[in-house]
Scaffold this active site. Sequence first.
Site, PDB file in Angstrom:
ATOM      1  N   ASP A  87       0.809  -1.215   0.000  1.00  0.00           N
ATOM      2  CA  ASP A  87       0.000   0.000   0.000  1.00  0.00           C
ATOM      3  C   ASP A  87       0.844   1.268   0.000  1.00  0.00           C
ATOM      4  O   ASP A  87       2.022   1.254   0.362  1.00  0.00           O
ATOM      5  CB  ASP A  87      -0.894   0.042   1.254  1.00  0.00           C
ATOM      6  CG  ASP A  87      -2.025  -0.959   1.211  1.00  0.00           C
ATOM      7  OD1 ASP A  87      -2.048  -1.805   0.298  1.00  0.00           O
ATOM      8  OD2 ASP A  87      -2.888  -0.906   2.114  1.00  0.00           O
ATOM      9  N   HIS A 231       3.603  -2.319   3.143  1.00  0.00           N
ATOM     10  CA  HIS A 231       3.682  -0.963   2.589  1.00  0.00           C
ATOM     11  C   HIS A 231       5.053  -0.768   1.948  1.00  0.00           C
ATOM     12  O   HIS A 231       6.068  -0.890   2.641  1.00  0.00           O
ATOM     13  CB  HIS A 231       3.472   0.084   3.684  1.00  0.00           C
ATOM     14  CG  HIS A 231       2.147  -0.016   4.387  1.00  0.00           C
ATOM     15  ND1 HIS A 231       1.898  -0.974   5.360  1.00  0.00           N
ATOM     16  CD2 HIS A 231       1.004   0.706   4.242  1.00  0.00           C
ATOM     17  CE1 HIS A 231       0.652  -0.828   5.791  1.00  0.00           C
ATOM     18  NE2 HIS A 231       0.095   0.179   5.133  1.00  0.00           N
TER      19      HIS A 231
END
Length: 274
Positions: A87, A231
């Site tokens: 992400d 992430h």
Amino acid sequence: MRIGSVLLALLVLAGCGQVRASDPDAAAQAPMPEAMRQARAARFDPGVLRLRLVGAQPGWPGPRLPVAPPPRRIDCTHARCVALTFDDGPGENTGRLLDILAAHHARATFFLLGQMVTKETQGFVRRMVAEGHEVGNHSWDHASLTGLSGEALARELERTQAVVRQVAGVRMRLMRPPYGATDHKVEEATRREGLSQIMWALDTLDWRDRNAGIVAGRCGAAKPGDIVLMHDIHPTTVEAVPRLLDELDRKGYTYVTVSELLGSPVPGKQYFNR
């Protein structure tokens, strides 16, 4: 007299030129310029043709748009599949992550923030598509979607859809709500936009614990069919990826995109694993 002879010669030459141009036998015998020969050969090369058509975007100022590789046939009902997701990018660490995944022949899904797709990072998005990764919508600026008006919520999704479509030529079919915050309003908005809501079964908490060893260890606990949350904006996460891939390799996992894992996810619906 001399002027008349010159005019007569010019007329004869023009006439001969017309005869040669209209004579099919003569045309067939004439040597073809090399540039024309290459152009004709390329016209029948499927790869060249595909690149040309994809690149011929009206008003497109930059490099030609990427062409994704053909879909893979992976049966995750039998294979030990895991979907690695990243992400909040693309960012300065994304290129290194793509290098690691490419060296390992692993595919992943990237949930992109629209505001992160800039002149400096749009090449990473094109590369994701060209290398068979999947891209998804993570809103424009990581707003909590449940707290927005209907108009603002739609704008968060539509702006991100538009910028990725512009730089990579793909229409995203997946989204991940920031913070995992969703409700009936978000469900309706994603359904209208044709986006499935992708959550996760395993959170590595890499945003909290910036430690590559801890992140790799948590990811190593993945079960078949899991969607794993990470992430790519954190250097420690990228540092963890080679270790976690080695660990999952030992367990016989296949690295798939979210759509490969789920098959045909339904717009608006939430998914946590297979």
